[in-house]
Scaffold this active site. Structure first.
Site, PDB file in Angstrom:
ATOM      1  N   TYR A  15       0.833  -1.216   0.000  1.00  0.00           N
ATOM      2  CA  TYR A  15       0.000   0.000   0.000  1.00  0.00           C
ATOM      3  C   TYR A  15       0.868   1.266   0.000  1.00  0.00           C
ATOM      4  CZ  TYR A  15      -3.838   3.061   1.711  1.00  0.00           C
ATOM      5  OH  TYR A  15      -4.783   4.046   1.870  1.00  0.00           O
ATOM      6  N   LYS A  51       0.902   4.036  -2.909  1.00  0.00           N
ATOM      7  CA  LYS A  51       0.543   5.434  -2.622  1.00  0.00           C
ATOM      8  C   LYS A  51       1.722   6.373  -2.894  1.00  0.00           C
ATOM      9  CE  LYS A  51      -3.796   4.877  -1.346  1.00  0.00           C
ATOM     10  NZ  LYS A  51      -4.889   5.399  -2.181  1.00  0.00           N
TER      11      LYS A  51
HETATM   12  N1  LIG Z   1     -10.254   5.436   5.336  1.00  0.00           N
HETATM   13  C1  LIG Z   1      -9.090   5.983   5.615  1.00  0.00           C
HETATM   14  O1  LIG Z   1      -8.763   6.239   6.785  1.00  0.00           O
HETATM   15  C2  LIG Z   1      -8.117   6.332   4.518  1.00  0.00           C
HETATM   16  C3  LIG Z   1      -6.888   6.892   4.887  1.00  0.00           C
HETATM   17  C4  LIG Z   1      -5.982   7.250   3.904  1.00  0.00           C
HETATM   18  C5  LIG Z   1      -6.294   7.064   2.574  1.00  0.00           C
HETATM   19  N2  LIG Z   1      -7.485   6.505   2.242  1.00  0.00           N
HETATM   20  C6  LIG Z   1      -7.764   6.332   0.817  1.00  0.00           C
HETATM   21  O2  LIG Z   1      -9.016   6.867   0.515  1.00  0.00           O
HETATM   22  C7  LIG Z   1      -9.635   6.108  -0.530  1.00  0.00           C
HETATM   23  C8  LIG Z   1     -11.026   5.654  -0.109  1.00  0.00           C
HETATM   24  O3  LIG Z   1     -10.953   4.918   1.092  1.00  0.00           O
HETATM   25  P1  LIG Z   1     -12.287   4.417   1.877  1.00  0.00           P
HETATM   26  O4  LIG Z   1     -11.917   4.302   3.296  1.00  0.00           O
HETATM   27  O5  LIG Z   1     -13.438   5.244   1.481  1.00  0.00           O
HETATM   28  O6  LIG Z   1     -12.369   2.921   1.307  1.00  0.00           O
HETATM   29  P2  LIG Z   1     -13.595   2.067   0.736  1.00  0.00           P
HETATM   30  O7  LIG Z   1     -13.113   0.655   0.737  1.00  0.00           O
HETATM   31  O8  LIG Z   1     -14.879   2.410   1.415  1.00  0.00           O
HETATM   32  O9  LIG Z   1     -13.726   2.616  -0.754  1.00  0.00           O
HETATM   33  C9  LIG Z   1     -13.001   2.146  -1.821  1.00  0.00           C
HETATM   34  C10 LIG Z   1     -13.963   2.064  -2.998  1.00  0.00           C
HETATM   35  O10 LIG Z   1     -13.171   1.731  -4.144  1.00  0.00           O
HETATM   36  C11 LIG Z   1     -13.880   0.760  -4.894  1.00  0.00           C
HETATM   37  N3  LIG Z   1     -12.925  -0.036  -5.671  1.00  0.00           N
HETATM   38  C12 LIG Z   1     -12.012  -0.916  -5.209  1.00  0.00           C
HETATM   39  N4  LIG Z   1     -11.343  -1.464  -6.234  1.00  0.00           N
HETATM   40  C13 LIG Z   1     -11.856  -0.902  -7.368  1.00  0.00           C
HETATM   41  C14 LIG Z   1     -11.596  -1.089  -8.752  1.00  0.00           C
HETATM   42  N5  LIG Z   1     -10.677  -1.952  -9.172  1.00  0.00           N
HETATM   43  N6  LIG Z   1     -12.298  -0.364  -9.639  1.00  0.00           N
HETATM   44  C15 LIG Z   1     -13.264   0.514  -9.237  1.00  0.00           C
HETATM   45  N7  LIG Z   1     -13.564   0.716  -7.932  1.00  0.00           N
HETATM   46  C16 LIG Z   1     -12.864   0.008  -7.021  1.00  0.00           C
HETATM   47  C17 LIG Z   1     -14.584  -0.112  -3.849  1.00  0.00           C
HETATM   48  O11 LIG Z   1     -15.657  -0.834  -4.410  1.00  0.00           O
HETATM   49  C18 LIG Z   1     -15.017   0.955  -2.845  1.00  0.00           C
HETATM   50  O12 LIG Z   1     -16.300   1.467  -3.133  1.00  0.00           O
HETATM   51  C19 LIG Z   1      -8.656   4.972  -0.847  1.00  0.00           C
HETATM   52  O13 LIG Z   1      -7.833   5.325  -1.937  1.00  0.00           O
HETATM   53  C20 LIG Z   1      -7.827   4.883   0.402  1.00  0.00           C
HETATM   54  O14 LIG Z   1      -6.556   4.340   0.150  1.00  0.00           O
HETATM   55  C21 LIG Z   1      -8.401   6.129   3.181  1.00  0.00           C
END
Ligand SMILES: NC(=O)c1ccc[n+]([C@@H]2O[C@H](COP(=O)([O-])OP(=O)(O)OC[C@H]3O[C@@H](n4cnc5c(N)ncnc54)[C@H](O)[C@@H]3O)[C@@H](O)[C@H]2O)c1
Length: 246
Positions: free
Chosen positions: A153, A157
């Site tokens: 990851y 990133k």
């Molecule tokens: N939640 C956190 O604390 C956090 C922290 C830092 C970064 N992020 C980043 O923020 C973003 C969203 O995170 P989240 O917590 O909302 O996660 P989440 O798992 O709720 O959302 C991810 C979404 O991406 C979709 N997805 C996955 N693979 C896919 C693909 N191949 N094609 C199309 N869609 C796809 C999933 O179906 C899901 O709806 C991510 O990039 C994550 O790395 C999240």
């Protein structure tokens, strides 16, 4: 001014942070393409936006597939006639020590986070260049600076940081900005999948000792998408309660 009447594709907007970004842009007048691997998730977000008076379509697509992303872009142009904003938000985690990590888990995370973002940029930037306007916002993570158990990851990133800086340079003269929002711990599904003890440890390590809200990330994305934010490119905006400073 703002994002009114602009068309925005938000990947992974069928849940969590992506859904929050899609709703925020729609509330500010954008036509929103809710793109997600999950048809159900995409339809739920789009329905919610439409029920609240916004404009949205749901598009099921896998960002790791070049043909599917191309088809999604075609559909966007067919329905809304333009693409002004791309938010690369979709991501995946498969955490473990490198000693236990399978090649499959490495590939899944790299393909989703990094190659998927590259596909989406490649699919829209030609169009944005032809209209001399575009806003690309890539969602990385504070974890790009390194996190134990996240070699896949963090690498993906960090790769997005390189991708962003390269594209910021490549497209600066075409009215296109390419920026990064780097969340820390956000109250959204990805962070909430971590063991409770780990969640608490992360929050304790932050100068601001609370989880971030989806709204905090959505506001940062909206800032970069604004018409007027045209002199800021290649920038990383952390939304992490100060964690990157520690
Ligand atoms: N939640 C956190 O604390 C956090 C922290 C830092 C970064 N992020 C980043 O923020 C973003 C969203 O995170 P989240 O917590 O909302 O996660 P989440 O798992 O709720 O959302 C991810 C979404 O991406 C979709 N997805 C996955 N693979 C896919 C693909 N191949 N094609 C199309 N869609 C796809 C999933 O179906 C899901 O709806 C991510 O990039 C994550 O790395 C999240």
């Amino acid at each position: 001014m703002g994002v009114n009447k602009k068309t925005a594709i938000i990947t992974g907007s069928g849940s969590g942070i992506g859904a929050g970004i899609a709703k925020k842009l729609a509330q500010n007048g954008a036509n929103v393409v809710v793109l997600d691997l999950s048809k159900q998730g995409a339809e739920e977000t789009a329905r919610d936006i439409i029920n609240n008076g916004g404009k949205a379509i749901a598009v099921q697509a896998d960002i790791t597939s070049w043909p599917e992303i191309n088809a999604a872009v075609e559909e966007t142009l067919h329905v809304f006639g333009t693409i002004d904003i791309l938010v690369n938000n979709a991501g995946a985690i498969k955490d473990s020590s490198i000693l236990k990590m399978s090649e499959q888990d490495w590939d899944l995370v790299l393909d989703t986070c990094l190659k998927g973002s590259w596909h989406c940029c490649k699919a829209v930037l030609g169009y944005m260049r032809s209209q001399n306007f575009g806003r690309v916002v890539n969602i990385t993570s504070r974890a790009w600076l390194g996190n134990p158990g996240q070699s896949n990851y963090s690498s993906a990133k960090a790769g997005i940081v390189g991708l962003t800086m390269s594209l910021a340079l490549e497209f600066a003269s075409y009215g296109i900005t390419v920026n990064i929002v780097a969340p820390g711990f956000i109250e959204a599904p990805m962070a909430r999948r971590l063991p409770l003890e780990t969640q608490q440890k992360v929050i304790n390590a932050q100068p601001i000792k609370r989880p971030g809200r989806i709204e905090d990330v959505a506001n940062a994305v909206l800032f970069f998408c604004d018409d007027e934010t045209n002199y800021i490119t290649g920038q990383i905006l952390y939304v992490d309660g100060g964690r990157h400073v520690v």
